[in-house]
Design a protein around this motif. Structure first.
Motif, mmCIF file in Angstrom:
data_model
loop_
_atom_site.group_PDB
_atom_site.id
_atom_site.type_symbol
_atom_site.label_atom_id
_atom_site.label_comp_id
_atom_site.label_asym_id
_atom_site.label_seq_id
_atom_site.Cartn_x
_atom_site.Cartn_y
_atom_site.Cartn_z
ATOM 1 N N ARG A 279 0.854 -1.187 0.000
ATOM 2 C CA ARG A 279 0.000 0.000 0.000
ATOM 3 C C ARG A 279 0.891 1.239 0.000
ATOM 4 N N ARG A 280 1.015 1.858 -1.128
ATOM 5 C CA ARG A 280 1.814 3.082 -1.145
ATOM 6 C C ARG A 280 1.472 3.907 -2.376
ATOM 7 N N THR A 281 1.607 5.196 -2.245
ATOM 8 C CA THR A 281 1.304 6.111 -3.348
ATOM 9 C C THR A 281 2.527 6.926 -3.745
ATOM 10 N N ASP A 282 3.654 6.716 -3.041
ATOM 11 C CA ASP A 282 4.876 7.455 -3.370
ATOM 12 C C ASP A 282 6.075 6.576 -3.065
ATOM 13 N N LYS A 283 7.268 7.144 -3.201
ATOM 14 C CA LYS A 283 8.504 6.391 -2.991
ATOM 15 C C LYS A 283 9.184 6.757 -1.679
ATOM 16 N N LYS A 284 8.434 7.327 -0.756
ATOM 17 C CA LYS A 284 9.010 7.692 0.534
ATOM 18 C C LYS A 284 9.224 6.444 1.388
ATOM 19 N N LEU A 285 10.231 6.496 2.240
ATOM 20 C CA LEU A 285 10.500 5.387 3.141
ATOM 21 C C LEU A 285 9.347 5.233 4.128
ATOM 22 N N ALA A 286 8.794 4.024 4.215
ATOM 23 C CA ALA A 286 7.637 3.793 5.085
ATOM 24 C C ALA A 286 7.660 2.362 5.604
ATOM 25 N N GLU A 287 7.091 2.162 6.791
ATOM 26 C CA GLU A 287 6.971 0.820 7.346
ATOM 27 C C GLU A 287 5.945 0.029 6.551
ATOM 28 N N VAL A 288 6.305 -1.236 6.211
ATOM 29 C CA VAL A 288 5.422 -2.051 5.382
ATOM 30 C C VAL A 288 5.152 -3.426 5.982
ATOM 31 N N ALA A 289 5.942 -3.832 6.986
ATOM 32 C CA ALA A 289 5.762 -5.173 7.550
ATOM 33 C C ALA A 289 6.319 -5.225 8.964
ATOM 34 N N GLU A 290 5.801 -6.205 9.741
ATOM 35 C CA GLU A 290 6.292 -6.430 11.094
ATOM 36 C C GLU A 290 6.192 -7.911 11.417
ATOM 37 N N VAL A 291 7.226 -8.448 12.063
ATOM 38 C CA VAL A 291 7.220 -9.838 12.515
ATOM 39 C C VAL A 291 7.561 -9.847 13.998
ATOM 40 N N THR A 292 6.825 -10.658 14.770
ATOM 41 C CA THR A 292 7.043 -10.764 16.216
ATOM 42 C C THR A 292 7.216 -12.223 16.602
ATOM 43 N N ASP A 293 8.217 -12.480 17.438
ATOM 44 C CA ASP A 293 8.427 -13.830 17.956
ATOM 45 C C ASP A 293 7.910 -13.895 19.388
ATOM 46 N N PRO A 294 6.888 -14.724 19.668
ATOM 47 C CA PRO A 294 6.297 -14.759 21.010
ATOM 48 C C PRO A 294 7.238 -15.306 22.086
ATOM 49 N N GLU A 295 8.227 -16.096 21.706
ATOM 50 C CA GLU A 295 9.117 -16.693 22.693
ATOM 51 C C GLU A 295 10.247 -15.757 23.114
ATOM 52 N N SER A 296 10.946 -15.193 22.158
ATOM 53 C CA SER A 296 12.067 -14.311 22.488
ATOM 54 C C SER A 296 11.630 -12.879 22.729
ATOM 55 N N GLY A 297 10.450 -12.524 22.215
ATOM 56 C CA GLY A 297 9.980 -11.149 22.314
ATOM 57 C C GLY A 297 10.561 -10.230 21.257
ATOM 58 N N ARG A 298 11.423 -10.771 20.392
ATOM 59 C CA ARG A 298 12.033 -9.923 19.357
ATOM 60 C C ARG A 298 10.997 -9.494 18.325
ATOM 61 N N VAL A 299 11.172 -8.272 17.851
ATOM 62 C CA VAL A 299 10.289 -7.695 16.844
ATOM 63 C C VAL A 299 11.144 -7.158 15.700
ATOM 64 N N LEU A 300 10.742 -7.452 14.478
ATOM 65 C CA LEU A 300 11.397 -6.918 13.287
ATOM 66 C C LEU A 300 10.384 -6.105 12.493
ATOM 67 N N LYS A 301 10.730 -4.854 12.228
ATOM 68 C CA LYS A 301 9.925 -4.018 11.345
ATOM 69 C C LYS A 301 10.707 -3.749 10.068
ATOM 70 N N VAL A 302 10.016 -3.783 8.947
ATOM 71 C CA VAL A 302 10.655 -3.540 7.653
ATOM 72 C C VAL A 302 10.105 -2.249 7.070
ATOM 73 N N LEU A 303 11.028 -1.365 6.686
ATOM 74 C CA LEU A 303 10.671 -0.125 6.025
ATOM 75 C C LEU A 303 11.338 -0.127 4.657
ATOM 76 N N THR A 304 10.665 0.437 3.659
ATOM 77 C CA THR A 304 11.231 0.435 2.317
ATOM 78 C C THR A 304 10.656 1.573 1.471
ATOM 79 N N THR A 305 11.347 1.835 0.384
ATOM 80 C CA THR A 305 10.865 2.778 -0.624
ATOM 81 C C THR A 305 10.295 2.048 -1.838
ATOM 82 N N GLU A 306 10.364 0.709 -1.811
ATOM 83 C CA GLU A 306 9.996 -0.101 -2.969
ATOM 84 C C GLU A 306 8.491 -0.389 -3.035
ATOM 85 N N PRO A 307 7.971 -0.754 -4.222
ATOM 86 C CA PRO A 307 6.530 -1.023 -4.363
ATOM 87 C C PRO A 307 6.115 -2.432 -3.975
ATOM 88 N N GLY A 308 7.088 -3.363 -3.899
ATOM 89 C CA GLY A 308 6.747 -4.754 -3.628
ATOM 90 C C GLY A 308 7.567 -5.347 -2.495
#
Length: 374
Positions: free
Chosen positions: A280-309
């Motif tokens: 979901r994007r209308t421009d090429k600005k850097l934006a958060e597009v995904a998040e993954v959470t591990d319930p055991e370790s508590g680690r969280v990864l967020k992905v930001l990108t300028t790409e369309p896919g």
């Protein structure tokens, strides 16, 4: 009084040591030998290190070999798949941690037309070309340069992909810069220029497991991808050229969903996610597009990108035959990849966003992998 000042200086107490501490950078970058290629060229391993994160990247493949980040208890763990030494990578691997190019993902029938000319590529994935061909950017030696600025540390990798390399036209000058920030982010900036029209689609291919690279499958880790559509493909994973909704399908990850919840509904061999999401994007600005959470370790990864896919892949072809760091056996679904890029086979799909780079123009994109714990 003089003897007191002298004593303070000798014992390391007082202003001088604190000034040194203030001057010392919080994030450092260093280098060390990592073996030799068969042709004799030396490979260098670079280490980006902060008080809370360690990232190791080698100049062969501009490739991430280790990424250590803390869990909810503050314990560092290596969350990317890979090998302990260069030999492991030279024996062949499924693009662990690599920079991918000149064109990431698949080019249908290993062929494309540009400016009235047909270009034939290496068919290294059935009848298609995958991730740059037989010797893509993941299998070349880049030139690394270290730097520190604004409290961050970086390694810039440069490479000249010559006209005709792997069948692609034009001399392509590429720079990929990895930066470790004080925010527990690994930022990757890509820049490329060319002297002829040529397709360019770069991405990063780390295999992540937020519980740790040797901890088993990732099916309990929950993912969210901000995409309402994807690019459906044929049985060989080459897009049809159409867009389809994810709603009411196993591909609907618009809210946090355990990776394993619907993975069994994805039919076909070898089974699992290997899909390009239309972000979901209308421009090429850097934006958060995904998040993954591990319930055991508590680690969280967020992905930001300028790409369309965003290509989401769940290690479907890992089969237990690959032994990685510390002797870890990497089995099916032991990791996931989140690869920001343009859509697969874009060069052959006129309705997809173009990946053609022209002389005088600059290819630029940024990807950020941001880590935290809760």
């Amino acid at each position: 009084m003089r003897w007191m000042i002298a004593l303070l200086m000798l014992t390391g107490i007082g202003m001088l040591p604190s000034m040194h501490a203030a001057d010392a950078p919080a994030i450092t970058v260093s280098q060390a030998p990592f073996g030799k290629l068969p042709d004799g060229h030396e490979v260098t391993l670079y280490t980006l290190k902060s008080p809370t994160m360690v990232v190791k990247i080698m100049d062969y493949g501009a490739l991430v070999t280790e990424l250590h980040t803390p869990d909810s208890k503050g314990k560092l763990g290596d969350v990317v798949l890979g090998f302990d030494n260069l030999e492991g990578y030279l024996k062949g691997h499924p693009y662990f941690g690599a920079t991918i190019g000149r064109v990431a993902n698949r080019v249908g029938n290993a062929t494309f037309q540009l400016n009235g000319k047909t270009y034939k590529l290496a068919a290294n994935n059935g009848k298609h070309s995958l991730h740059g061909g037989e010797k893509g950017f993941d299998k070349v030696l880049w030139k690394g340069t270290m730097s520190q600025a604004n409290g961050n540390a970086s390694v810039k990798f440069t490479y000249l992909s010559k006209d005709g390399e792997e069948g692609y036209p034009g001399n392509l000058q590429v720079a990929v810069t990895y930066t470790l920030t004080a925010k527990n982010e690994l930022q990757i900036d890509y820049v490329a220029t060319t002297d002829q029209d040529t397709p360019v689609n770069l991405t990063h291919h780390s295999y992540f497991n937020l519980a740790g690279h040797a901890s088993g499958n990732v099916l309990k880790q929950a993912i969210r991808i901000d995409a309402d559509q994807y690019t459906p493909g044929d049985e060989t994973l080459v897009p049809t050229g159409k867009l389809a909704p994810v709603k009411e399908t196993p591909l609907d990850l618009t809210s946090a969903t355990p990776i394993g919840k619907n993975i069994g509904q994805l039919t076909g061999e070898p089974g699992g996610y290997d899909h390009n999401y239309v972000l979901r994007r209308t421009d090429k600005k850097l934006a958060e597009v995904a998040e993954v959470t591990d319930p055991e370790s508590g680690r969280v990864l967020k992905v930001l990108t300028t790409e369309p896919g965003l290509q989401f892949y769940t290690g479907n072809f890992l089969d237990g035959t690959v032994k990685g760091k510390g002797g870890a056996v990497y089995a099916k679904h032991q990791a996931f990849c989140l690869e920001p890029q343009h859509y697969p086979d874009s060069i052959n799909q006129p309705t997809f966003p173009s990946i053609v780079l022209k002389p005088g123009k600059t290819y630029e994109q940024t990807t950020v992998y941001a880590f935290s714990a809760k």
